[in-house]
Design a protein around this motif. Structure first.
Motif, short mmCIF file in Angstrom:
data_model
loop_
_atom_site.label_atom_id
_atom_site.label_comp_id
_atom_site.label_asym_id
_atom_site.label_seq_id
_atom_site.Cartn_x
_atom_site.Cartn_y
_atom_site.Cartn_z
N UNK A 162 0.83 -1.21 0.00
CA UNK A 162 0.00 0.00 0.00
C UNK A 162 0.86 1.25 0.00
N UNK A 163 2.03 1.16 0.64
CA UNK A 163 2.92 2.32 0.67
C UNK A 163 3.41 2.65 -0.74
N UNK A 164 3.78 1.62 -1.50
CA UNK A 164 4.22 1.86 -2.88
C UNK A 164 3.10 2.47 -3.71
N UNK A 165 1.90 1.94 -3.57
CA UNK A 165 0.77 2.46 -4.32
C UNK A 165 0.47 3.91 -3.95
N UNK A 166 0.53 4.22 -2.64
CA UNK A 166 0.24 5.59 -2.20
C UNK A 166 1.26 6.58 -2.75
N UNK A 167 2.54 6.22 -2.69
CA UNK A 167 3.58 7.14 -3.17
C UNK A 167 3.45 7.36 -4.67
N UNK A 168 3.33 6.26 -5.43
CA UNK A 168 3.27 6.39 -6.89
C UNK A 168 2.01 7.14 -7.33
N UNK A 169 0.87 6.76 -6.77
CA UNK A 169 -0.39 7.34 -7.20
C UNK A 169 -0.47 8.83 -6.85
N UNK A 170 -0.13 9.16 -5.61
CA UNK A 170 -0.26 10.56 -5.18
C UNK A 170 0.80 11.45 -5.82
N UNK A 171 1.98 10.91 -6.05
CA UNK A 171 3.02 11.71 -6.70
C UNK A 171 2.64 12.01 -8.14
#
Length: 410
Positions: A162-171
């Motif tokens: 979820x951390x990877x998804x949050x960083x990539x998506x929000x960035x």
């Protein structure tokens, strides 16, 4: 029946008298046996309970180095000291090093195992925090500013997390064209620290990476222990590239948060810190352009009014007026100078005529012309009285026109 004595090995080995393998093995075992019983601290990387045996095999790993040892213990010892022991837990055990000559391997034989509790873990982390702080790893002045718009972002996180998804998506939501280099590693467990350190080295040596993000979701204190590891903290401190720590949630504070250049409270917060928001920047640019347009228009209008005011002045509306005025002034000055000069010349002429008349009136010749004469003796002395000459003296009589010689008679 007694066994025959084996020949003893020489005290020192040499090329002529080398030691057999069994002798070397015996000496290594003897040296290791001299260490005796020791207390060992480490992290359980693997637990093996073999059915039908009372022996448990543990793989004990050093949390700060890529080293591990095999530990053997009786099942009762493990159940008494750490009944719920699981892989990844920290333990302290009392063991004796043993060398097995047949396999040429070293292991620890434990007679007491203690699982480290949360309180002890926190106390150890606090001691490590003070140590690293005293060495300057947390110093604010050494922390670097993040680039305004990184060309490439390095991301170290768990695979499909979820951390990877949050960083990539929000960035990418904030800045769609951002480029990532993602390295997936374990974020908990005994293999997490060495793999995270290796990923840090890879990204730090990549010249295209402008900022590195370490991201992980929340977890228990035990789950976040790798991010308080001393070796990892020192690796982050030694990075040339700015590092952003995005570990856990608001309340989680592993030691890496204090070492990193920027601490993000969550992976989503990290996305907000590493790139600007395209919509916000576009709005700011539009506002700046409008302010610039207004400023330029106001400046042009102000200068236009100034030009109009200058053009409305007589000097620019009728520039010949200034020349005419100056020509009239020059003519007036010239006339005044001419009149003044004429007056001065007239006065000087009058003065000269008066002076000449006075000179002529006082001139002896003028006196002679009125009928007078000058009597002089022969030596040139002017005779002023009759007693100055005697009878018979010759005198010179000077007239207005010529002169006479006469003889004095009484």
């Amino acid at each position: 029946m007694s066994q025959p004595e084996q020949p003893s090995a020489p005290a020192k080995s040499s090329a002529d008298e080398p030691w057999p393998v069994r002798v070397v093995s015996q000496k290594v075992g003897a040296w290791i046996a001299k260490l005796g019983w020791v207390w060992v601290d480490g992290q359980v990387a693997q637990i093996s309970r073999r059915p039908g045996t009372g022996v448990v095999f543990l793989t004990l790993r050093d949390p700060s180095a890529d080293l591990s040892l095999t530990v053997t213990a009786h099942r009762d010892v493990l159940d008494a000291g750490a009944p719920g022991l699981a892989e990844g837990a920290r333990v302290t055990l009392h063991a004796k090093p043993e060398f097995y000559p047949a396999r040429g391997s070293l292991s620890l034989r434990a007679d007491e195992i203690r699982q480290v509790g949360i309180g002890e873990l926190l106390a150890r982390l606090e001691r490590l925090k003070k140590l690293l702080g005293a060495e300057g790893l947390f110093a604010r002045e050494r922390k670097r500013r993040l680039p305004f718009l990184p060309q490439r972002v390095g991301l170290i996180t768990g695979r499909a997390s979820a951390a990877e998804r949050d960083v990539l998506m929000n960035t990418r939501r904030r800045w769609p064209s951002v480029d990532f280099r993602v390295i997936n590693v374990p974020v908990q467990g005994p293999t997490a620290v060495p793999q995270i350190i290796d990923a840090l080295k890879v990204l730090d040596n990549d010249d295209t990476v402008d900022v590195i993000v370490l991201a992980r979701g929340g977890g228990s204190v035990e789950d976040l222990l790798p991010f308080s590891d001393e070796a990892l903290c020192r690796a982050v401190f030694g990075c040339r590239t700015p590092v952003v720590s995005a570990i856990g949630h608001e309340t989680d504070a592993p030691l890496i948060d204090y070492v990193a250049d920027v601490r993000a409270s969550t992976p989503t917060d990290a996305a907000k810190r590493i790139v600007p928001d395209l919509a916000e920047e576009t709005t700011l640019i539009q506002q700046a352009r409008r302010r610039l347009d207004r400023a330029v228009i106001a400046l042009v209008d102000r200068e236009a009014h100034r030009l109009d005011s200058w053009r409305s002045r007589p000097v620019l509306a009728r520039p010949e007026v200034l020349v005419d005025q100056r020509a009239a002034e020059v003519t007036g000055l010239r006339d005044r100078a001419t009149r003044s000069l004429d007056q001065r010349l007239g006065r000087a002429d009058d003065d000269l005529r008066h002076t000449l008349a006075r000179l002529r009136a006082l001139s002896p010749r003028a006196t002679l012309e009125r009928g007078y004469a000058i009597v002089q003796r022969t030596d040139g002395h002017v005779v002023l009285a009759a007693g100055e000459v005697e009878t018979g003296d010759v005198v010179r009589v000077r007239l207005a026109d010529g002169e006479l010689r006469a003889e004095v008679q009484r």
